[in-house]
Design a protein around this motif. Structure first.
Motif, mmCIF file in Angstrom:
data_model
loop_
_atom_site.group_PDB
_atom_site.id
_atom_site.type_symbol
_atom_site.label_atom_id
_atom_site.label_comp_id
_atom_site.label_asym_id
_atom_site.label_seq_id
_atom_site.Cartn_x
_atom_site.Cartn_y
_atom_site.Cartn_z
ATOM 1 N N ALA A 73 0.833 -1.208 0.000
ATOM 2 C CA ALA A 73 0.000 0.000 0.000
ATOM 3 C C ALA A 73 0.860 1.248 0.000
ATOM 4 C CB ALA A 73 -0.931 -0.015 1.221
ATOM 5 N N GLU A 74 1.924 1.256 0.787
ATOM 6 C CA GLU A 74 2.814 2.419 0.838
ATOM 7 C C GLU A 74 3.555 2.613 -0.487
ATOM 8 O OE1 GLU A 74 3.689 2.687 5.627
ATOM 9 O OE2 GLU A 74 5.085 1.547 4.377
ATOM 10 N N THR A 75 3.924 1.498 -1.135
ATOM 11 C CA THR A 75 4.594 1.572 -2.436
ATOM 12 C C THR A 75 3.659 2.158 -3.486
ATOM 13 O OG1 THR A 75 5.968 -0.331 -1.898
ATOM 14 C CG2 THR A 75 5.771 0.210 -4.218
ATOM 15 N N LEU A 80 2.024 6.770 -6.926
ATOM 16 C CA LEU A 80 1.060 7.782 -7.347
ATOM 17 C C LEU A 80 1.565 9.193 -7.047
ATOM 18 C CD1 LEU A 80 -2.127 5.854 -6.314
ATOM 19 C CD2 LEU A 80 -1.656 6.723 -8.606
ATOM 20 N N ALA A 81 2.243 9.348 -5.915
ATOM 21 C CA ALA A 81 2.818 10.659 -5.584
ATOM 22 C C ALA A 81 3.831 11.071 -6.649
ATOM 23 C CB ALA A 81 3.472 10.626 -4.203
ATOM 24 N N GLU A 82 4.653 10.122 -7.101
ATOM 25 C CA GLU A 82 5.627 10.407 -8.157
ATOM 26 C C GLU A 82 4.932 10.735 -9.478
ATOM 27 O OE1 GLU A 82 9.022 10.806 -8.292
ATOM 28 O OE2 GLU A 82 8.727 10.867 -6.131
ATOM 29 N N ALA A 83 3.834 10.015 -9.777
ATOM 30 C CA ALA A 83 3.103 10.281 -11.022
ATOM 31 C C ALA A 83 2.485 11.676 -10.992
ATOM 32 C CB ALA A 83 2.015 9.224 -11.224
ATOM 33 N N ASP A 151 -5.925 9.430 -3.393
ATOM 34 C CA ASP A 151 -6.787 9.460 -2.203
ATOM 35 C C ASP A 151 -7.166 8.040 -1.778
ATOM 36 O OD1 ASP A 151 -6.725 12.215 -1.998
ATOM 37 O OD2 ASP A 151 -8.576 12.511 -3.145
ATOM 38 N N VAL A 152 -7.495 7.202 -2.761
ATOM 39 C CA VAL A 152 -7.830 5.804 -2.467
ATOM 40 C C VAL A 152 -6.607 5.089 -1.895
ATOM 41 C CG1 VAL A 152 -8.497 3.592 -3.514
ATOM 42 C CG2 VAL A 152 -9.668 5.696 -4.194
ATOM 43 N N ALA A 153 -5.424 5.369 -2.467
ATOM 44 C CA ALA A 153 -4.190 4.730 -1.992
ATOM 45 C C ALA A 153 -3.894 5.122 -0.551
ATOM 46 C CB ALA A 153 -3.016 5.101 -2.897
ATOM 47 N N VAL A 154 -4.116 6.380 -0.206
ATOM 48 C CA VAL A 154 -3.884 6.832 1.173
ATOM 49 C C VAL A 154 -4.813 6.081 2.116
ATOM 50 C CG1 VAL A 154 -4.152 8.811 2.730
ATOM 51 C CG2 VAL A 154 -2.975 9.100 0.555
ATOM 52 N N GLU A 155 -6.070 5.902 1.708
ATOM 53 C CA GLU A 155 -7.019 5.141 2.541
ATOM 54 C C GLU A 155 -6.561 3.693 2.696
ATOM 55 O OE1 GLU A 155 -9.541 6.235 4.427
ATOM 56 O OE2 GLU A 155 -8.790 8.180 3.783
#
Length: 194
Positions: A73-75, A80-83, A151-155
């Motif tokens: 999940a963190e990866t 996504l942050a990099e994208a 946002d979904v990834a953070v959740e």
């Protein structure tokens, strides 16, 4: 005389549950642990004990799977942050490319040659390509989609960490007061038409 703690254990009973040790650690590690303890509103001792307990999570029946879920999940969140960052760079680059194309066109109209012909053609073509990519990205709303996915990834990260805390501690932990850094949330500027 017997002293009572707030959990109704006598001092002797409490001493039987815990072992006191002297520990030497690098000052930089001590600072990092102290900062993290402050951030999560824990004592330094609780932070160290919690981290040591977590290190044994893999030894529990599904501890390895839970730890893997957190890492995945963190990866995904980091990807996504990099994208999102790359999209921001694309839009910024497209604004620069519009100015470059304007400058080259203005120089040509004034009869001034800023660069050798081949270099100028390559620079103009590269700038136009960058502008075109940004325009296509805006039409496809790629930035907004990435933000929604992030946002979904953070959740997912929060859920995975909660599952890990349940596996390690048998209860949910109080979430940290400070949100995780890393994701840019402002929309990119729209490139100007050449």
């Amino acid at each position: 005389m017997t002293l009572f703690w707030c959990n109704n254990l006598t001092m002797e009973e409490d001493e039987d549950r815990y072992a006191r040790i002297t520990l030497r650690i690098p000052k930089t590690l001590h600072k990092r642990l102290s900062d993290e303890a402050d951030r999560t509103s824990k004592s330094l001792n609780a932070e160290i004990v919690g981290r040591l307990e977590e290190s044994f999570a893999d030894l529990k029946p599904n501890g390895a799977l839970v730890t893997l879920a957190v890492k995945l999940a963190e990866t995904d969140e980091a990807r996504l942050a990099e994208a999102i960052k790359a999209e921001g760079i694309l839009y910024s680059g497209s604004l620069v490319s519009v100015h470059l194309m304007d400058a080259l066109n203005t120089a040509k109209e004034l009869g001034v040659q800023l660069l050798p012909d081949e270099t100028e053609k390559a620079a103009y073509a590269g700038a136009y390509k960058l502008y075109h990519q940004a325009e296509q990205s805006l039409k496809a709303e790629r930035f907004q989609k990435l933000v929604r996915e992030a946002d979904v990834a953070v959740e997912r990260v929060k859920e995975a960490i909660e599952a890990r805390n349940l596996a390690v501690h048998g209860r949910p932990q109080v979430p940290p007061a400070v949100p995780r850094p890393g994701l840019i949330r402002r929309p990119p500027p729209k490139p100007k038409k050449p």
